[in-house]
Design an enzyme around this catalytic site. Structure first.
Site, PDB file in Angstrom:
ATOM      1  N   LEU A 152     -73.758  50.887  76.442  1.00 47.33           N
ATOM      2  CA  LEU A 152     -73.251  52.084  77.096  1.00 47.33           C
ATOM      3  C   LEU A 152     -73.531  53.298  76.212  1.00 47.33           C
ATOM      4  CD1 LEU A 152     -71.566  52.600  79.688  1.00 47.33           C
ATOM      5  CD2 LEU A 152     -69.511  52.363  78.270  1.00 47.33           C
ATOM      6  N   ASP A 153     -74.154  54.332  76.785  1.00 47.72           N
ATOM      7  CA  ASP A 153     -74.417  55.567  76.054  1.00 47.72           C
ATOM      8  C   ASP A 153     -73.165  56.431  76.103  1.00 47.72           C
ATOM      9  OD1 ASP A 153     -75.226  57.923  74.955  1.00 47.72           O
ATOM     10  OD2 ASP A 153     -76.987  58.199  76.217  1.00 47.72           O
ATOM     11  N   LYS A 199     -72.367  59.139  74.929  1.00 52.19           N
ATOM     12  CA  LYS A 199     -72.518  60.593  74.974  1.00 52.19           C
ATOM     13  C   LYS A 199     -72.636  61.119  76.408  1.00 52.19           C
ATOM     14  CE  LYS A 199     -74.595  60.894  70.389  1.00 52.19           C
ATOM     15  NZ  LYS A 199     -75.772  61.313  69.584  1.00 52.19           N
ATOM     16  N   GLY A 245     -69.750  55.455  52.176  1.00 53.16           N
ATOM     17  CA  GLY A 245     -69.472  54.460  51.149  1.00 53.16           C
ATOM     18  C   GLY A 245     -69.878  53.071  51.579  1.00 53.16           C
ATOM     19  N   HIS A 246     -69.974  52.175  50.614  1.00 53.17           N
ATOM     20  CA  HIS A 246     -70.235  50.757  50.866  1.00 53.17           C
ATOM     21  C   HIS A 246     -69.272  49.932  50.019  1.00 53.17           C
ATOM     22  CE1 HIS A 246     -73.560  50.637  53.640  1.00 53.17           C
ATOM     23  NE2 HIS A 246     -74.232  51.538  52.932  1.00 53.17           N
ATOM     24  N   ILE A 278     -69.437  48.127  47.418  1.00 50.87           N
ATOM     25  CA  ILE A 278     -69.462  48.295  45.960  1.00 50.87           C
ATOM     26  C   ILE A 278     -68.723  49.567  45.539  1.00 50.87           C
ATOM     27  CG2 ILE A 278     -71.672  49.543  45.893  1.00 50.87           C
ATOM     28  CD1 ILE A 278     -72.374  47.847  43.404  1.00 50.87           C
ATOM     29  N   ASN A 279     -68.795  50.618  46.373  1.00 49.45           N
ATOM     30  CA  ASN A 279     -68.098  51.874  46.073  1.00 49.45           C
ATOM     31  C   ASN A 279     -66.594  51.727  46.213  1.00 49.45           C
ATOM     32  OD1 ASN A 279     -70.679  53.098  48.121  1.00 49.45           O
ATOM     33  ND2 ASN A 279     -70.731  53.234  45.889  1.00 49.45           N
ATOM     34  N   TYR A 280     -66.159  51.014  47.259  1.00 45.99           N
ATOM     35  CA  TYR A 280     -64.719  50.832  47.472  1.00 45.99           C
ATOM     36  C   TYR A 280     -64.102  50.019  46.332  1.00 45.99           C
ATOM     37  CZ  TYR A 280     -66.577  51.857  52.146  1.00 45.99           C
ATOM     38  OH  TYR A 280     -67.259  52.387  53.200  1.00 45.99           O
ATOM     39  N   ASP A 312     -65.028  44.851  52.350  1.00 42.85           N
ATOM     40  CA  ASP A 312     -65.330  44.791  53.780  1.00 42.85           C
ATOM     41  C   ASP A 312     -64.514  43.707  54.475  1.00 42.85           C
ATOM     42  OD1 ASP A 312     -67.164  46.786  53.391  1.00 42.85           O
ATOM     43  OD2 ASP A 312     -68.927  45.586  53.835  1.00 42.85           O
TER      44      ASP A 312
END
Length: 393
Positions: free
Chosen positions: A71-72, A74, A137-138, A140-142, A168
């Site tokens: 589903l788009d 926008k 962020g990913h 490793i950053n968290y 995650d």
């Protein structure tokens, strides 16, 4: 058994890992999960290697038992479809950066006005508030910002990237599921929905269970290899003569005695009781010498009959074949939809009556679009019209 979460119907707007892992657990326990996917901006998990028959194995696993509606969002007609779906699906799971769903007209307040009982779960890196709310962020950053990386790894080489995504999964996914189910129970009592703000950094910070408690109460700042459980004691991994590894967790005196006796060094057991750093390091060195006298297979056989909290470091392939994991049924066979099956990790939750068997691997993009719209009462002509204007795929 009747699946424990069969009464839940969830619209899942998430991609990649945290949200999909959360909704996988919910779907495995019987929740009806409908993924809302962009027809133009593909979930990158779909192309992540390795591939099995042209399909990402990770996607096939993380999105099993879920339907897909392309589903788009926008386009105005898409918003109308979501509003109709809210008549049945009263839980929303989303993983965009803060503000994205609001700009699409799909924020909590807008959807709550349609369904006051809506439970709306937002999983993000830093949460819906605070100076980092819009920051990328990913995992490793968290982990870095939450303090966890400061006392993992080795003192002489620093932190190491972990092989799995702790923030995650243990942060976003598992805390998201816990919060969602708590909100369901609260709604059963009050009739009211809620907006759940799940920050992966917040949840990772809470995983500093012992070290964080020690610092906040006593000011004890942990460092690398200076704690009992992070390499500061004999509790560690030991290399074998042939380059494999064994794990040693023989913390209690009885286990330490059995460990040292099995290695032919019973006199070392007394050192395991000492809290002095130099004694622990001397014991660690002595144990390493003993482990390096033996090959991996020999040590596996030696400790198989010894209850000393010593276990081999297995590869994934070896773990799959291990009799304990096999006895627990941690691998399941999931239909692909073409008459074949794919081996996947099974739901680890064990109820006294078995969960329903997995229905299918992760669906193709928009695989259930026509089916879902037909359930909403859309005619074949209307579906064709929406497809021609690229509202749907």
């Amino acid at each position: 058994m009747s699946a424990p979460l069969a009464s839940l119907k969830i619209l899942d707007f998430s991609t990649l890992l945290p949200g999909p892992f959360a909704s996988l657990l919910l779907a495995d326990m019987g929740a009806e999960v409908l993924r809302i996917e962009s027809p133009t901006r593909m979930d990158l998990l779909r192309v992540l290697p390795p591939h099995d028959g042209g399909t990402s194995a990770s996607h096939a696993y993380l999105n099993r038992n879920k339907r897909s509606l392309a589903l788009d969002l926008k386009q105005p007609e898409a918003l109308e479809i979501i509003q109709q779906l809210l008549g049945e699906y009263d839980i929303v799971l989303e993983q965009f950066r803060p503000g994205v769903m609001e700009r699409l007209g799909l924020g909590y307040e807008a959807l709550k006005a349609i369904n006051p009982q809506l439970i709306y779960v937002s999983i993000s890196g830093y949460g819906q508030t605070g100076p980092y709310r819009d920051r990328a962020g990913h995992d490793i950053n968290y982990l870095a910002l939450a303090g966890l990386a400061s006392y993992t790894g080795r003192a002489d080489s620093g932190p190491v990237p972990l092989g799995m995504q702790v923030a995650d999964v243990a942060g976003g996914s598992l805390h998201g599921v816990i919060g969602l189910l708590a909100a369901v129970i609260a709604r059963q009592q009050s009739g009211q929905g809620t907006h759940l703000d799940v920050s992966m950094t917040d949840c990772a910070f809470s995983l500093n269970a012992m070290a964080g408690a020690g610092y906040l109460a006593c000011g004890a700042e942990p460092g690398r290899e200076d704690q009992m459980l992070n390499g500061g004691s004999f509790y560690d991994y030991y290399r074998t003569r042939d380059g494999r590894w064994m794990s040693v967790g023989s913390l209690e005196p009885a286990f330490m005695q059995q460990l040292c006796a099995a290695l032919g060094r019973p006199e070392l057991a007394a050192q395991g009781l000492s809290q002095r750093a130099e004694q622990q390091q001397a014991l660690k060195h002595a144990l390493q010498v003993e482990f390096e006298r033996h090959d991996f297979a020999e040590l596996c056989e030696l400790f198989a009959g010894v209850d000393a909290c010593v276990e081999p470091v297995l590869s994934l392939g070896e773990a799959v074949r291990h009799p304990q994991l096999q006895a627990r049924g941690l691998v399941t066979q999931v239909p692909r939809g073409d008459g074949t099956i794919q081996a996947q990790m099974a739901c680890p939750l064990k109820f006294s009556q078995a969960l329903p068997a997995p229905r299918h691997v992760g669906a193709g993009l928009g695989q259930h679009t026509d089916e879902v719209l037909a359930e909403l009462g859309f005619s074949a002509e209307r579906i064709a019209e929406l497809r021609s204007t690229k509202v749907i795929l």
